[in-house]
Design an enzyme around this catalytic site. Structure first.
Site, PDB file in Angstrom:
ATOM      1  N   GLU A 116      -2.113  10.677  -2.881  1.00 36.52           N
ATOM      2  CA  GLU A 116      -1.641   9.729  -3.906  1.00 36.52           C
ATOM      3  C   GLU A 116      -2.251  10.025  -5.284  1.00 36.52           C
ATOM      4  O   GLU A 116      -2.234   9.163  -6.164  1.00 36.52           O
ATOM      5  CB  GLU A 116      -1.973   8.278  -3.499  1.00 36.52           C
ATOM      6  CG  GLU A 116      -1.444   7.838  -2.144  1.00 36.52           C
ATOM      7  CD  GLU A 116       0.083   7.836  -2.014  1.00 36.52           C
ATOM      8  OE1 GLU A 116       0.779   8.170  -2.982  1.00 36.52           O
ATOM      9  OE2 GLU A 116       0.563   7.516  -0.904  1.00 36.52           O
ATOM     10  N   HIS A 139      -6.451   2.005  -3.905  1.00 31.47           N
ATOM     11  CA  HIS A 139      -5.258   1.748  -3.087  1.00 31.47           C
ATOM     12  C   HIS A 139      -5.699   1.405  -1.675  1.00 31.47           C
ATOM     13  O   HIS A 139      -6.562   2.081  -1.111  1.00 31.47           O
ATOM     14  CB  HIS A 139      -4.356   2.988  -3.072  1.00 31.47           C
ATOM     15  CG  HIS A 139      -3.288   2.951  -2.023  1.00 31.47           C
ATOM     16  ND1 HIS A 139      -2.357   1.924  -1.943  1.00 31.47           N
ATOM     17  CD2 HIS A 139      -2.991   3.791  -0.993  1.00 31.47           C
ATOM     18  CE1 HIS A 139      -1.549   2.162  -0.913  1.00 31.47           C
ATOM     19  NE2 HIS A 139      -1.924   3.272  -0.314  1.00 31.47           N
ATOM     20  N   HIS A 141      -4.423  -0.744   2.290  1.00 29.93           N
ATOM     21  CA  HIS A 141      -3.360  -1.301   3.132  1.00 29.93           C
ATOM     22  C   HIS A 141      -3.766  -2.697   3.594  1.00 29.93           C
ATOM     23  O   HIS A 141      -3.842  -2.956   4.800  1.00 29.93           O
ATOM     24  CB  HIS A 141      -3.116  -0.382   4.332  1.00 29.93           C
ATOM     25  CG  HIS A 141      -2.644   0.991   3.967  1.00 29.93           C
ATOM     26  ND1 HIS A 141      -2.524   2.017   4.882  1.00 29.93           N
ATOM     27  CD2 HIS A 141      -2.221   1.507   2.768  1.00 29.93           C
ATOM     28  CE1 HIS A 141      -2.077   3.115   4.264  1.00 29.93           C
ATOM     29  NE2 HIS A 141      -1.889   2.825   2.979  1.00 29.93           N
ATOM     30  N   GLU A 169      -8.018 -20.445  -7.646  1.00 27.44           N
ATOM     31  CA  GLU A 169      -8.657 -19.398  -8.446  1.00 27.44           C
ATOM     32  C   GLU A 169      -7.712 -18.268  -8.877  1.00 27.44           C
ATOM     33  O   GLU A 169      -8.066 -17.471  -9.745  1.00 27.44           O
ATOM     34  CB  GLU A 169      -9.814 -18.781  -7.650  1.00 27.44           C
ATOM     35  CG  GLU A 169     -11.004 -19.700  -7.497  1.00 27.44           C
ATOM     36  CD  GLU A 169     -11.819 -19.790  -8.788  1.00 27.44           C
ATOM     37  OE1 GLU A 169     -12.386 -18.773  -9.185  1.00 27.44           O
ATOM     38  OE2 GLU A 169     -11.860 -20.878  -9.383  1.00 27.44           O
ATOM     39  N   HIS A 210       3.872  -1.430   2.346  1.00 32.25           N
ATOM     40  CA  HIS A 210       2.872  -0.344   2.355  1.00 32.25           C
ATOM     41  C   HIS A 210       1.461  -0.834   1.997  1.00 32.25           C
ATOM     42  O   HIS A 210       0.527  -0.585   2.748  1.00 32.25           O
ATOM     43  CB  HIS A 210       3.308   0.768   1.385  1.00 32.25           C
ATOM     44  CG  HIS A 210       2.393   1.962   1.390  1.00 32.25           C
ATOM     45  ND1 HIS A 210       2.838   3.264   1.392  1.00 32.25           N
ATOM     46  CD2 HIS A 210       1.032   2.061   1.390  1.00 32.25           C
ATOM     47  CE1 HIS A 210       1.816   4.099   1.421  1.00 32.25           C
ATOM     48  NE2 HIS A 210       0.702   3.388   1.413  1.00 32.25           N
TER      49      HIS A 210
HETATM   50  P1  13P Z   1      -4.321  10.065   1.824  1.00 33.94           P
HETATM   51  O1  13P Z   1      -5.008  10.302   3.154  1.00 33.94           O
HETATM   52  O2  13P Z   1      -3.633  11.295   1.331  1.00 33.94           O
HETATM   53  O3  13P Z   1      -5.295   9.482   0.820  1.00 33.94           O
HETATM   54  O4  13P Z   1      -3.159   9.004   2.055  1.00 33.94           O
HETATM   55  C1  13P Z   1      -3.440   7.736   2.560  1.00 33.94           C
HETATM   56  C2  13P Z   1      -2.494   6.701   2.093  1.00 33.94           C
HETATM   57  O5  13P Z   1      -2.827   5.529   2.086  1.00 33.94           O
HETATM   58  C3  13P Z   1      -1.151   7.116   1.618  1.00 33.94           C
HETATM   59  O6  13P Z   1      -0.525   6.093   0.896  1.00 33.94           O
HETATM   60 ZN    ZN Z   2      -1.234   4.102   1.496  1.00 30.83          ZN
END
Ligand code: 13P
Ligand code: ZN
Length: 273
Positions: A116, A139, A141, A169, A210
């Protein structure tokens, strides 16, 4: 040269990623981080004239030329970063022409930056254009944000309004709201461009089905934004099928904004009465 394992920025990154793994947000290699480092933070620990190898960026990163970053490796697990940072993280400098990154430390087993990287670097460019102090793109999940993207309309206004209504908040922490992208293929420049477009206006961008991108001047700020959104999403997921007896009204959100001196994103609240 001091031992890099004692560098405060590295300790901070190791602790953060371990914490995020323990929160259950970063299964397997899920999630990635890039953090702008200052040369003066690095030079006590690293000879920045010694380049180990170059990795192509596959897009024009020229606005970041000469900047130093610590970045998680592609395919690497947040779970493993604390005990083995040298295989799972890389410290790099963007080359003068912006076409590659010069690895200075890490990725010891031959690894590469996160897939990413376009979304990260392009988001850094967007955030730096509005905030010169900006340093972090994160980033992850986070579970409840992903859950919410299955059952909630994916437009920024309604998504933000729902989050604001879930905890008092939220308005104080992210009055600027969250940007939202529909499901897109990840790990390429197209989603990088789309994310960076949102990051011109927002510090947070949800990726439908995602995860989320959060940004900030510090790891704490980026993480704090994401955990606040995730908490609100968790409450939403818990209450969404129950009869709602009361909520935080727009009138009350205006009162909050006034009390804490923040400006809600224009047009996201109904006008004051
Ligand atoms: P990477 O292992 O390349 O960082 O990818 C993980 C991910 O969350 C892809 O969106
Ligand atoms: Zn991801």
């Amino acid at each position: 040269m001091k031992d890099i394992m004692t560098a405060p920025f590295l300790t901070e990154v190791r602790k953060l990623l371990q914490n995020m793994y323990r929160l259950g947000w970063d299964e397997r290699n899920g999630g990635n981080l890039s953090y702008i480092l200052k040369e003066e933070e690095l030079t006590p620990y690293l000879d920045v004239t010694k380049v180990i190898r170059n990795n192509p960026t596959n897009f024009d990163a020229k606005p970041l030329a000469g900047r130093y970053f610590i970045v998680t490796g592609t395919g690497k697990y947040f779970k493993n970063v604390y005990d083995d940072p040298e295989n799972n993280l890389g410290i790099m400098r963007v080359s003068a022409d912006g076409q590659s990154v010069e690895l200075l430390w890490g990725y010891a087993d031959g690894g590469r930056p996160t897939s990413e990287l376009p979304a990260h670097f392009r988001s850094h460019i967007s955030r730096l254009s509005v905030d010169p102090e900006h340093r972090v793109v994160l980033h992850t999940h986070c579970t409840n944000v992903i859950a919410m993207t299955f059952v909630h309309p994916l437009d920024a206004r309604s998504f933000t309004r729902t989050l604001w209504q879930m905890c008092t908040e939220c308005m104080v922490v992210f009055p600027d709201g969250v940007g939202v992208l529909p499901w897109m293929l990840c790990g390429n420049d197209e989603i990088g461009v789309a994310t960076a477009e949102k990051m011109k206006e927002f510090r947070l961008c949800v990726w439908g089905m995602h995860g989320i991108f959060g940004t900030g001047k510090s790891l704490d700020e980026a993480f704090g934004l994401v955990e606040t959104v995730e908490k609100a999403a968790e409450i939403y997921v818990k209450i969404m099928n129950k009869p709602i007896l009361q909520t935080i009204t727009d009138e009350q959100l205006w009162i909050l904004a006034d009390a804490f001196g923040v400006t809600p994103r224009e047009g996201f609240l109904e006008p004051r009465k």
